[in-house]
Design a protein around this motif. Structure first.
Motif, mmCIF file in Angstrom:
data_model
loop_
_atom_site.group_PDB
_atom_site.id
_atom_site.type_symbol
_atom_site.label_atom_id
_atom_site.label_comp_id
_atom_site.label_asym_id
_atom_site.label_seq_id
_atom_site.Cartn_x
_atom_site.Cartn_y
_atom_site.Cartn_z
ATOM 1 N N THR A 98 0.830 -1.216 0.000
ATOM 2 C CA THR A 98 0.000 0.000 0.000
ATOM 3 C C THR A 98 0.858 1.256 0.000
ATOM 4 O OG1 THR A 98 -0.146 -0.137 2.416
ATOM 5 C CG2 THR A 98 -1.955 -1.097 1.149
ATOM 6 N N GLU A 99 1.954 1.233 0.752
ATOM 7 C CA GLU A 99 2.849 2.396 0.799
ATOM 8 C C GLU A 99 3.602 2.566 -0.514
ATOM 9 O OE1 GLU A 99 3.294 4.838 3.107
ATOM 10 O OE2 GLU A 99 1.536 3.955 4.079
ATOM 11 N N ILE A 100 3.918 1.456 -1.166
ATOM 12 C CA ILE A 100 4.617 1.537 -2.458
ATOM 13 C C ILE A 100 3.745 2.262 -3.473
ATOM 14 C CG2 ILE A 100 5.543 0.196 -4.383
ATOM 15 C CD1 ILE A 100 6.242 -1.998 -2.316
ATOM 16 N N VAL A 101 2.466 1.884 -3.543
ATOM 17 C CA VAL A 101 1.540 2.519 -4.494
ATOM 18 C C VAL A 101 1.359 3.994 -4.131
ATOM 19 C CG1 VAL A 101 -0.825 2.525 -5.348
ATOM 20 C CG2 VAL A 101 0.362 0.369 -5.025
ATOM 21 N N ARG A 102 1.263 4.285 -2.839
ATOM 22 C CA ARG A 102 1.082 5.672 -2.398
ATOM 23 C C ARG A 102 2.288 6.524 -2.794
ATOM 24 N NH1 ARG A 102 -0.535 5.250 3.272
ATOM 25 N NH2 ARG A 102 -2.518 4.664 2.354
ATOM 26 N N LYS A 103 3.492 6.002 -2.601
ATOM 27 C CA LYS A 103 4.701 6.757 -2.947
ATOM 28 C C LYS A 103 4.858 6.893 -4.463
ATOM 29 C CE LYS A 103 7.302 6.371 1.215
ATOM 30 N NZ LYS A 103 8.635 6.537 1.757
ATOM 31 N N LEU A 104 4.406 5.886 -5.198
ATOM 32 C CA LEU A 104 4.427 6.013 -6.666
ATOM 33 C C LEU A 104 3.543 7.174 -7.113
ATOM 34 C CD1 LEU A 104 4.341 2.428 -8.194
ATOM 35 C CD2 LEU A 104 5.957 4.233 -8.694
ATOM 36 N N TRP A 105 2.355 7.302 -6.509
ATOM 37 C CA TRP A 105 1.462 8.403 -6.884
ATOM 38 C C TRP A 105 2.052 9.755 -6.484
ATOM 39 C CZ3 TRP A 105 -1.875 8.857 -10.459
ATOM 40 C CH2 TRP A 105 -2.571 7.744 -10.912
ATOM 41 N N VAL A 106 2.758 9.815 -5.375
ATOM 42 C CA VAL A 106 3.420 11.069 -4.988
ATOM 43 C C VAL A 106 4.449 11.442 -6.046
ATOM 44 C CG1 VAL A 106 4.991 12.082 -3.280
ATOM 45 C CG2 VAL A 106 2.990 10.798 -2.522
ATOM 46 N N TYR A 107 5.216 10.448 -6.504
ATOM 47 C CA TYR A 107 6.225 10.681 -7.543
ATOM 48 C C TYR A 107 5.570 11.129 -8.853
ATOM 49 C CZ TYR A 107 10.079 9.670 -10.767
ATOM 50 O OH TYR A 107 11.055 9.769 -11.720
ATOM 51 N N ILE A 108 4.472 10.452 -9.243
ATOM 52 C CA ILE A 108 3.789 10.777 -10.509
ATOM 53 C C ILE A 108 3.227 12.199 -10.464
ATOM 54 C CG2 ILE A 108 1.735 10.223 -11.887
ATOM 55 C CD1 ILE A 108 2.309 7.237 -11.097
ATOM 56 N N LYS A 109 2.614 12.576 -9.352
ATOM 57 C CA LYS A 109 2.028 13.925 -9.230
ATOM 58 C C LYS A 109 3.130 14.994 -9.192
ATOM 59 C CE LYS A 109 -2.338 12.745 -8.488
ATOM 60 N NZ LYS A 109 -3.609 13.363 -8.535
ATOM 61 N N ALA A 110 4.226 14.707 -8.490
ATOM 62 C CA ALA A 110 5.314 15.687 -8.383
ATOM 63 C C ALA A 110 5.962 15.951 -9.741
ATOM 64 C CB ALA A 110 6.363 15.200 -7.384
ATOM 65 N N LYS A 111 6.100 14.922 -10.547
ATOM 66 C CA LYS A 111 6.740 15.064 -11.863
ATOM 67 C C LYS A 111 5.741 15.448 -12.961
ATOM 68 C CE LYS A 111 10.859 13.555 -10.616
ATOM 69 N NZ LYS A 111 12.145 14.130 -10.879
ATOM 70 N N GLY A 112 4.438 15.441 -12.662
ATOM 71 C CA GLY A 112 3.430 15.786 -13.674
ATOM 72 C C GLY A 112 3.316 14.736 -14.762
ATOM 73 N N LEU A 113 3.386 13.466 -14.386
ATOM 74 C CA LEU A 113 3.396 12.376 -15.365
ATOM 75 C C LEU A 113 1.995 11.858 -15.707
ATOM 76 C CD1 LEU A 113 6.463 10.397 -14.004
ATOM 77 C CD2 LEU A 113 6.387 12.005 -15.910
ATOM 78 N N GLN A 114 0.984 12.347 -15.036
ATOM 79 C CA GLN A 114 -0.388 11.911 -15.347
ATOM 80 C C GLN A 114 -0.802 12.551 -16.663
ATOM 81 O OE1 GLN A 114 -2.953 12.661 -12.051
ATOM 82 N NE2 GLN A 114 -4.487 11.203 -12.738
ATOM 83 N N ASP A 115 -1.418 11.777 -17.539
ATOM 84 C CA ASP A 115 -1.826 12.272 -18.852
ATOM 85 C C ASP A 115 -2.808 13.429 -18.687
ATOM 86 O OD1 ASP A 115 -1.677 12.074 -21.692
ATOM 87 O OD2 ASP A 115 -3.682 11.198 -21.677
#
Length: 151
Positions: A98-115
């Motif tokens: 659960t923490e791995i997925v949460r940290k992945l989303w933090v990384y994705i949002k910080a880098k603006g990688l969401q389409d």
């Protein structure tokens, strides 16, 4: 010509008088007939009357016991060791899934990688491409792709 105009006026007056005579005749009808007419329909109505519906009292909703706080499943909370590719994104420490997925989303949002158009898709940069194995991943398949990088 003068007589032609007067003739219709006489006929109209005669027509008005005729209904007045009919109304007077109806009022003068014997009381026995009127009473018989009123009694007969009352019997028919009583025979056709539907059975009365039973009134069902609404029950008050039963009070529920206070909800127990959900205990987390031990399997989800078990720390997992990460592959080098995944630890480059979320950190080197062992983490639960659960923490791995949460940290992945933090990384994705910080880098603006969401389409930008389809928010369900994640555009992978170089670090995420090593984890996912492709350039664009759906958020629903992301958790499944992480399973290959944890033990």
């Amino acid at each position: 010509m003068a007589t032609a105009k007067k003739a219709p006026a006489k006929k109209a007056a005669a027509k008005k008088a005729a209904p007045a005579k009919k109304v007077a005749a109806k009022k003068a009808a014997p009381a026995k007939k009127v009473a018989a007419k009123k009694a007969a329909p009352a019997k028919k109505v009583a025979a056709k009357k539907a059975p009365a519906k039973k009134v069902v009292a609404k029950k008050a909703p039963a009070k529920k016991a206070p909800a127990k706080k959900r205990t987390p499943n031990a399997a989800f909370m078990k720390p997992l060791t990460l592959s080098p590719a995944l630890s480059a994104v979320v950190g080197a420490a062992a983490l639960p899934r659960t923490e791995i997925v949460r940290k992945l989303w933090v990384y994705i949002k910080a880098k603006g990688l969401q389409d930008k158009i389809n928010k369900r898709m994640v555009n992978a940069d170089e670090k995420l491409r090593a984890v996912f194995g492709k350039a664009q991943v759906s958020m629903f398949e992301m958790a499944g792709l992480i399973g290959k990088h944890v033990k």
